[in-house]
Scaffold this active site. Structure first.
Site, short mmCIF file in Angstrom:
data_model
loop_
_atom_site.label_atom_id
_atom_site.label_comp_id
_atom_site.label_asym_id
_atom_site.label_seq_id
_atom_site.Cartn_x
_atom_site.Cartn_y
_atom_site.Cartn_z
CE LYS A 181 -3.91 -2.25 2.35
NZ LYS A 181 -4.86 -2.17 3.49
CE1 TYR B 214 -9.29 -2.94 0.51
CE2 TYR B 214 -8.45 -0.87 -0.39
CZ TYR B 214 -8.24 -2.07 0.31
OH TYR B 214 -7.00 -2.37 0.80
CG ASN C 54 -3.65 -2.42 6.95
OD1 ASN C 54 -3.51 -2.01 5.79
ND2 ASN C 54 -4.72 -3.08 7.36
CG HIS D 152 -5.13 -5.90 -0.67
ND1 HIS D 152 -6.33 -6.03 -0.02
CD2 HIS D 152 -5.22 -6.65 -1.79
CE1 HIS D 152 -7.12 -6.84 -0.74
NE2 HIS D 152 -6.46 -7.22 -1.83
CD GLU E 201 -8.80 -8.57 -4.04
OE1 GLU E 201 -7.67 -9.04 -3.77
OE2 GLU E 201 -9.65 -8.29 -3.18
#
Ligand code: RTP
Ligand code: MG
Length: 147
Positions: A9, A49, A112, A115, A126
């Protein structure tokens, strides 16, 4: 062979963690099938998302994931989807075990680091969102039989 979609990310890219993360999956024994540094459009972020559309953090999540470049990857290997989720650690880094990417490098649930697809259906969806078929490479490793 099973494939999953993983992504460093924007916070992971800014913190120079691309190499560390790629290295962990390489050393584990998984095979990189595709990778690119890219900036995610709002449209792609909202699609990726989409399952969280109604959640209160959706706007913040889309803002964050589009805020800078990400490193998108496809990895393959036996049980790579579930194993990669274990190697990432729990969503909230305060609950993520030491030795996991989030446990070792993150402190915030919204930032975080990584992914990963959470199921075979998510992985197919995805990978299709982020990669064209011709961007994925299949190749033999000279020493793969003992892994
Ligand atoms: P990801 O999809 O990014 O791999 O993360 P995940 O499966 O571990 O967690 P998921 O439930 O899919 O949530 C997606 C991302 O939304 C952010 N989040 N914020 N503020 C909150 O309570 C909250 N909950 C989730 C996290 O950044 C999470 O990675
Ligand atoms: Mg998720």
């Amino acid at each position: 062979m099973e494939k999953t979609f993983l992504m460093v990310k924007p916070d992971g890219v800014q913190r120079n963690l691309i190499g560390e993360i790629v290295s962990r999956f390489e050393k584990k024994g998984f095979q990189l099938a595709g990778a690119k540094l890219m900036t995610i459009s709002r449209e792609l972020a909202e699609n990726h998302y989409g399952e969280h559309k109604e959640r209160p953090f959706f706007g913040e999540l889309v803002n964050f994931i589009t805020s800078g470049p990400v490193f998108a990857m496809v990895w393959q290997g036996d049980n790579v989807i579930a194993t990669a989720r274990n190697m990432m650690g729990k969503t909230n880094p305060s609950e993520a075990a030491a030795g996991t990417v989030r446990g070792d490098f993150a402190v915030s649930v919204s930032n975080n680091i990584i992914h990963g697809s959470d199921s075979p259906e998510s992985a197919v969806r995805e990978i299709g969102l982020f990669f064209k078929e011709e961007e994925l490479v299949n190749y033999e490793k000279a020493v793969s039989s003992w892994i």
